[in-house]
Design a protein around this motif. Structure first.
Motif, PDB file in Angstrom:
ATOM      1  N   THR A 199       1.986   2.053  -4.748  1.00  0.00           N
ATOM      2  CA  THR A 199       2.162   0.987  -3.741  1.00  0.00           C
ATOM      3  C   THR A 199       0.667   0.509  -3.317  1.00  0.00           C
ATOM      4  OG1 THR A 199       4.247   2.129  -3.212  1.00  0.00           O
ATOM      5  CG2 THR A 199       3.276   0.729  -1.686  1.00  0.00           C
ATOM      6  N   GLN A 200       0.003   1.107  -3.143  1.00  0.00           N
ATOM      7  CA  GLN A 200      -1.393   0.593  -2.797  1.00  0.00           C
ATOM      8  C   GLN A 200      -1.994  -0.456  -3.762  1.00  0.00           C
ATOM      9  OE1 GLN A 200      -2.818   0.777   0.015  1.00  0.00           O
ATOM     10  NE2 GLN A 200      -4.652   0.010  -0.253  1.00  0.00           N
ATOM     11  N   ILE A 222      -0.148  -2.438  -5.299  1.00  0.00           N
ATOM     12  CA  ILE A 222       0.344  -3.672  -5.222  1.00  0.00           C
ATOM     13  C   ILE A 222      -0.251  -4.541  -4.123  1.00  0.00           C
ATOM     14  CG2 ILE A 222       2.664  -4.558  -4.621  1.00  0.00           C
ATOM     15  CD1 ILE A 222       4.134  -2.160  -5.887  1.00  0.00           C
ATOM     16  N   ILE A 223      -0.551  -3.717  -2.781  1.00  0.00           N
ATOM     17  CA  ILE A 223      -0.845  -4.350  -1.630  1.00  0.00           C
ATOM     18  C   ILE A 223      -2.242  -5.052  -2.099  1.00  0.00           C
ATOM     19  CG2 ILE A 223      -2.064  -3.961   0.576  1.00  0.00           C
ATOM     20  CD1 ILE A 223       1.034  -3.611   0.344  1.00  0.00           C
ATOM     21  N   ILE A 279       7.380  -0.050  -6.388  1.00  0.00           N
ATOM     22  CA  ILE A 279       7.953  -1.242  -5.589  1.00  0.00           C
ATOM     23  C   ILE A 279       8.683  -0.696  -4.310  1.00  0.00           C
ATOM     24  CG2 ILE A 279       9.761  -3.069  -5.713  1.00  0.00           C
ATOM     25  CD1 ILE A 279       9.089  -3.370  -8.634  1.00  0.00           C
ATOM     26  N   LEU A 283       7.017   0.130  -1.214  1.00  0.00           N
ATOM     27  CA  LEU A 283       6.777  -0.915  -0.134  1.00  0.00           C
ATOM     28  C   LEU A 283       7.699  -0.734   1.201  1.00  0.00           C
ATOM     29  CD1 LEU A 283       6.044  -4.044  -2.580  1.00  0.00           C
ATOM     30  CD2 LEU A 283       4.322  -2.871  -1.000  1.00  0.00           C
ATOM     31  N   HIS A 294       7.437   3.243   5.686  1.00  0.00           N
ATOM     32  CA  HIS A 294       6.537   2.979   7.047  1.00  0.00           C
ATOM     33  C   HIS A 294       7.059   4.094   7.966  1.00  0.00           C
ATOM     34  CE1 HIS A 294       3.763   1.905  10.291  1.00  0.00           C
ATOM     35  NE2 HIS A 294       3.153   1.511   9.165  1.00  0.00           N
TER      36      HIS A 294
END
Length: 218
Positions: A172-173, A175-176, A193, A196, A199
């Motif tokens: 995920t990192q 992607i960011i 995906i 994301l 949190h």
């Protein structure tokens, strides 16, 4: 940024599509083998199944490494379905084939890109997408995200229309970081995906809301 899912697994493709954020699919011989799909005819039938699920581009990779073989395979793959984008390796014969396909109106994805020089040649040949491999560069202590950013910068400066499709995304990192680098597309595992969504404040906030609701409503 567009999201492609990097898999040949139909269940994962359906799940990503049902999530409502999927723009396309990338596949390769390794992913086909992982699903136990053997033989050219079976693989092409599988591409058609993917195209039935996804309303977007589906990258289908040629196996040949010579120019004539790439042209034959690429034309056959492109004829399967309008969603098909022919995936071609970034080698000399591949760049030549991309130019041929571009002139014929066949869309391409130049794959296995590891340098700005390769990305430049792919764009000049008219590739629809260029795929720098982020994770594989990281594996050899190079900076995959920096390459994505440099390719984006180069294409913007020179006005190339080729889209930067960040591949070999591991997390995920990643992607960011691709968002921050300005990638047009990231092709990722489904888990990256879905990551994301996660949190801790979302989880704790939801728990608080539900607890307060129960206090008021019993």
């Amino acid at each position: 940024m567009k999201f492609f899912i990097d898999t040949a697994n139909l269940d994962q493709i359906r799940e990503a599509n049902d999530l409502g954020v999927l723009d396309g699919v990338t596949t390769n011989p390794s992913l086909m083998a992982k699903e136990g799909i053997k033989g050219v005819e079976n693989q092409r039938a599988h591409y058609l199944k993917i195209c039935e699920i996804v309303d977007g581009d589906v990258s289908a990779e040629v196996i040949s490494t010579d120019y004539e073989g790439m042209i034959k395979e690429g034309e056959e793959l492109a004829a399967l379905n309008p969603h098909i984008v022919v995936k071609v390796p970034c080698i000399e014969a591949g760049i030549k084939a991309i130019k041929y396909f571009t002139d014929k109106g066949i869309r391409t994805n130049c794959t296995l890109v590891f340098s700005r020089g390769q990305a430049l040649l792919a764009a000049k040949a008219g590739a629809t997408y260029v795929s720098p491999f982020v994770g594989r560069l990281d594996d050899i202590s190079s900076d995959g995200i920096e390459l994505v950013a440099k390719i984006v910068e180069m294409y913007t400066y020179y006005g190339y229309e080729t889209e930067v499709l960040a591949a070999s995304i591991r997390s995920t990192q990643h992607i960011i970081q691709c968002i921050e680098a300005g990638a047009d597309v990231a092709t990722c595992p489904l888990a990256a995906i879905k990551g994301l969504l996660k949190h801790p404040l979302t989880d704790s906030g939801l728990a608080t809301f539900l607890a307060d609701y129960k206090k008021v409503n019993g």
